[in-house]
Design a protein around this motif. Structure first.
Motif, PDB file in Angstrom:
ATOM      1  N   ILE A   1      96.730  18.978 -87.055  1.00 56.85           N
ATOM      2  CA  ILE A   1      95.557  18.952 -86.176  1.00 56.85           C
ATOM      3  C   ILE A   1      94.422  18.215 -86.866  1.00 56.85           C
ATOM      4  CG2 ILE A   1      93.833  20.387 -85.028  1.00 56.85           C
ATOM      5  CD1 ILE A   1      96.069  22.492 -84.670  1.00 56.85           C
ATOM      6  N   SER A   2      93.758  17.327 -86.113  1.00 55.28           N
ATOM      7  CA  SER A   2      92.644  16.564 -86.682  1.00 55.28           C
ATOM      8  C   SER A   2      91.345  16.923 -85.961  1.00 55.28           C
ATOM      9  CB  SER A   2      92.940  15.067 -86.658  1.00 55.28           C
ATOM     10  OG  SER A   2      93.200  14.608 -85.357  1.00 55.28           O
ATOM     11  N   SER A   3      90.784  16.018 -85.178  1.00 59.49           N
ATOM     12  CA  SER A   3      89.533  16.261 -84.467  1.00 59.49           C
ATOM     13  C   SER A   3      89.545  15.460 -83.173  1.00 59.49           C
ATOM     14  CB  SER A   3      88.341  15.842 -85.337  1.00 59.49           C
ATOM     15  OG  SER A   3      87.134  16.037 -84.655  1.00 59.49           O
ATOM     16  N   PRO A   4      89.754  16.115 -82.038  1.00 57.08           N
ATOM     17  CA  PRO A   4      89.865  15.381 -80.778  1.00 57.08           C
ATOM     18  C   PRO A   4      88.572  14.677 -80.384  1.00 57.08           C
ATOM     19  CG  PRO A   4      89.688  17.721 -80.357  1.00 57.08           C
ATOM     20  CD  PRO A   4      89.799  17.565 -81.842  1.00 57.08           C
ATOM     21  N   VAL A   5      88.727  13.499 -79.801  1.00 50.99           N
ATOM     22  CA  VAL A   5      87.593  12.747 -79.282  1.00 50.99           C
ATOM     23  C   VAL A   5      87.429  13.031 -77.789  1.00 50.99           C
ATOM     24  CG1 VAL A   5      86.717  10.421 -78.828  1.00 50.99           C
ATOM     25  CG2 VAL A   5      87.820  10.933 -81.005  1.00 50.99           C
ATOM     26  N   PHE A   6      88.544  13.176 -77.101  1.00 57.03           N
ATOM     27  CA  PHE A   6      88.525  13.399 -75.655  1.00 57.03           C
ATOM     28  C   PHE A   6      88.306  14.871 -75.332  1.00 57.03           C
ATOM     29  CE2 PHE A   6      91.574   9.789 -76.213  1.00 57.03           C
ATOM     30  CZ  PHE A   6      90.745   8.801 -75.707  1.00 57.03           C
ATOM     31  N   ASN A   7      87.611  15.140 -74.248  1.00 57.69           N
ATOM     32  CA  ASN A   7      87.402  16.524 -73.808  1.00 57.69           C
ATOM     33  C   ASN A   7      88.663  17.103 -73.179  1.00 57.69           C
ATOM     34  OD1 ASN A   7      84.740  16.386 -74.650  1.00 57.69           O
ATOM     35  ND2 ASN A   7      84.026  15.679 -72.656  1.00 57.69           N
ATOM     36  N   THR A   8      89.386  16.276 -72.440  1.00 56.38           N
ATOM     37  CA  THR A   8      90.625  16.717 -71.803  1.00 56.38           C
ATOM     38  C   THR A   8      91.616  15.563 -71.781  1.00 56.38           C
ATOM     39  OG1 THR A   8      89.358  18.160 -70.309  1.00 56.38           O
ATOM     40  CG2 THR A   8      91.644  17.728 -69.712  1.00 56.38           C
ATOM     41  N   VAL A   9      92.847  15.866 -72.150  1.00 54.98           N
ATOM     42  CA  VAL A   9      93.936  14.891 -72.093  1.00 54.98           C
ATOM     43  C   VAL A   9      95.149  15.597 -71.508  1.00 54.98           C
ATOM     44  CG1 VAL A   9      95.535  13.490 -73.448  1.00 54.98           C
ATOM     45  CG2 VAL A   9      93.139  13.590 -74.103  1.00 54.98           C
ATOM     46  N   THR A  10      95.817  14.936 -70.591  1.00 56.35           N
ATOM     47  CA  THR A  10      97.072  15.464 -70.055  1.00 56.35           C
ATOM     48  C   THR A  10      98.186  14.514 -70.454  1.00 56.35           C
ATOM     49  OG1 THR A  10      95.925  16.482 -68.183  1.00 56.35           O
ATOM     50  CG2 THR A  10      98.307  16.167 -67.972  1.00 56.35           C
TER      51      THR A  10
ATOM     52  N   THR B   1     103.975  19.093 -68.507  1.00 61.32           N
ATOM     53  CA  THR B   1     102.759  18.484 -69.039  1.00 61.32           C
ATOM     54  C   THR B   1     102.193  19.326 -70.173  1.00 61.32           C
ATOM     55  OG1 THR B   1     101.349  19.606 -67.422  1.00 61.32           O
ATOM     56  CG2 THR B   1     102.107  17.393 -66.851  1.00 61.32           C
ATOM     57  N   LEU B   2     101.597  18.645 -71.106  1.00 62.89           N
ATOM     58  CA  LEU B   2     100.834  19.284 -72.175  1.00 62.89           C
ATOM     59  C   LEU B   2      99.383  18.890 -71.950  1.00 62.89           C
ATOM     60  CD1 LEU B   2     100.532  20.822 -74.873  1.00 62.89           C
ATOM     61  CD2 LEU B   2     100.835  18.608 -76.017  1.00 62.89           C
ATOM     62  N   LYS B   3      98.537  19.880 -71.771  1.00 69.96           N
ATOM     63  CA  LYS B   3      97.110  19.620 -71.566  1.00 69.96           C
ATOM     64  C   LYS B   3      96.381  19.998 -72.855  1.00 69.96           C
ATOM     65  CE  LYS B   3      93.590  20.089 -68.072  1.00 69.96           C
ATOM     66  NZ  LYS B   3      93.293  20.607 -66.740  1.00 69.96           N
ATOM     67  N   VAL B   4      95.554  19.080 -73.345  1.00 73.06           N
ATOM     68  CA  VAL B   4      94.749  19.317 -74.537  1.00 73.06           C
ATOM     69  C   VAL B   4      93.289  19.350 -74.093  1.00 73.06           C
ATOM     70  CG1 VAL B   4      94.155  18.523 -76.855  1.00 73.06           C
ATOM     71  CG2 VAL B   4      96.458  18.097 -75.948  1.00 73.06           C
ATOM     72  N   ILE B   5      92.628  20.457 -74.396  1.00 73.23           N
ATOM     73  CA  ILE B   5      91.241  20.665 -73.980  1.00 73.23           C
ATOM     74  C   ILE B   5      90.394  20.879 -75.228  1.00 73.23           C
ATOM     75  CG2 ILE B   5      89.663  22.160 -72.680  1.00 73.23           C
ATOM     76  CD1 ILE B   5      92.167  22.979 -70.992  1.00 73.23           C
TER      77      ILE B   5
ATOM     78  N   ILE C   1      93.414  12.322 -79.478  1.00 75.05           N
ATOM     79  CA  ILE C   1      93.865  13.496 -78.722  1.00 75.05           C
ATOM     80  C   ILE C   1      93.623  14.769 -79.523  1.00 75.05           C
ATOM     81  CG2 ILE C   1      95.904  14.641 -77.759  1.00 75.05           C
ATOM     82  CD1 ILE C   1      96.968  11.814 -77.076  1.00 75.05           C
ATOM     83  N   GLY C   2      93.756  14.684 -80.863  1.00 76.17           N
ATOM     84  CA  GLY C   2      93.467  15.848 -81.700  1.00 76.17           C
ATOM     85  C   GLY C   2      94.582  16.291 -82.621  1.00 76.17           C
ATOM     86  N   PHE C   3      95.681  15.558 -82.643  1.00 78.69           N
ATOM     87  CA  PHE C   3      96.765  15.890 -83.577  1.00 78.69           C
ATOM     88  C   PHE C   3      97.594  14.655 -83.864  1.00 78.69           C
ATOM     89  CE2 PHE C   3      98.283  16.970 -79.307  1.00 78.69           C
ATOM     90  CZ  PHE C   3      99.510  16.337 -79.247  1.00 78.69           C
ATOM     91  N   TYR C   4      98.378  14.730 -84.944  1.00 76.69           N
ATOM     92  CA  TYR C   4      99.155  13.578 -85.376  1.00 76.69           C
ATOM     93  C   TYR C   4     100.500  14.032 -85.917  1.00 76.69           C
ATOM     94  CZ  TYR C   4     100.165   9.025 -87.390  1.00 76.69           C
ATOM     95  OH  TYR C   4     100.733   7.815 -87.660  1.00 76.69           O
ATOM     96  N   PRO C   5     101.597  13.336 -85.550  1.00 78.49           N
ATOM     97  CA  PRO C   5     102.913  13.740 -86.059  1.00 78.49           C
ATOM     98  C   PRO C   5     103.047  13.447 -87.549  1.00 78.49           C
ATOM     99  CG  PRO C   5     103.094  11.709 -84.782  1.00 78.49           C
ATOM    100  CD  PRO C   5     101.666  12.179 -84.654  1.00 78.49           C
ATOM    101  N   ASN C   6     103.591  14.395 -88.269  1.00 77.59           N
ATOM    102  CA  ASN C   6     103.861  14.221 -89.688  1.00 77.59           C
ATOM    103  C   ASN C   6     105.230  13.549 -89.813  1.00 77.59           C
ATOM    104  OD1 ASN C   6     103.570  14.368 -92.425  1.00 77.59           O
ATOM    105  ND2 ASN C   6     103.981  16.554 -92.571  1.00 77.59           N
TER     106      ASN C   6
END
Length: 147
Positions: free
Chosen positions: A64-73, A81-85, A51-56
């Motif tokens: 924040i890391s590096s998202p693989v998906f173009n869009t995630v809801t 909702t949290l939308k990640v683009i 998704i692009g992030f990870y809980p500490n």
């Protein structure tokens, strides 16, 4: 332990390592998850980083890391909702060039849970080379800091 200060606060290094692990250490075979996944931690690691992030752990921060998906809801339990683009995202464009959270520039490679608990839009613009965004910015909070 010696820390190489050239890699401190380098989100681009995180992107390289995370993308490598996601591509090379996880498979669709019986032994497709590295390590012991009894409590789902390895699966959670995969999903969050995709998704692009990870809980500490133990904190209210996400790195924040590096998202693989173009869009995630993500459907939150409060009905929001949290939308990640991730714009311009592909196998070569693994580096974040810029980020916004709810339309405002996010000039750090982390955020707090309170920033997303009411939903919103987290947007990344991806590129093929590390950017100023990935090399500079505010360090995440530490449990060793005085409060």
């Amino acid at each position: 332990m010696v820390i190489n200060t050239a890699t401190v606060n380098r989100q681009d290094k995180t992107a390289e390592i995370v993308r490598y692990i996601l591509k090379n250490r996880y498979k669709t075979t019986r032994d497709g998850i590295p390590g012991n996944d009894d409590s789902g931690s390895m699966s959670a690691w995969y999903i969050f980083h995709s998704i692009g992030f990870y809980p500490n752990a133990g904190q209210d921060t996400y790195l924040i890391s590096s998202p693989v998906f173009n869009t995630v809801t993500i459907h939150l339990e409060n009905g929001k909702t949290l939308k990640v683009i991730a714009k311009k995202n592909n196998d070569k464009n693994i580096y974040i060039q810029s980020a916004t959270l709810n339309g405002k520039p996010l000039n750090k490679n982390w955020f707090r849970h309170k920033d997303i608990c009411e939903g919103g839009i987290l947007e990344f613009v991806m590129g093929p080379k590390p950017s100023k965004w990935s090399k500079e910015g505010e360090l995440p909070p530490s449990m060793s800091e005085k409060r």
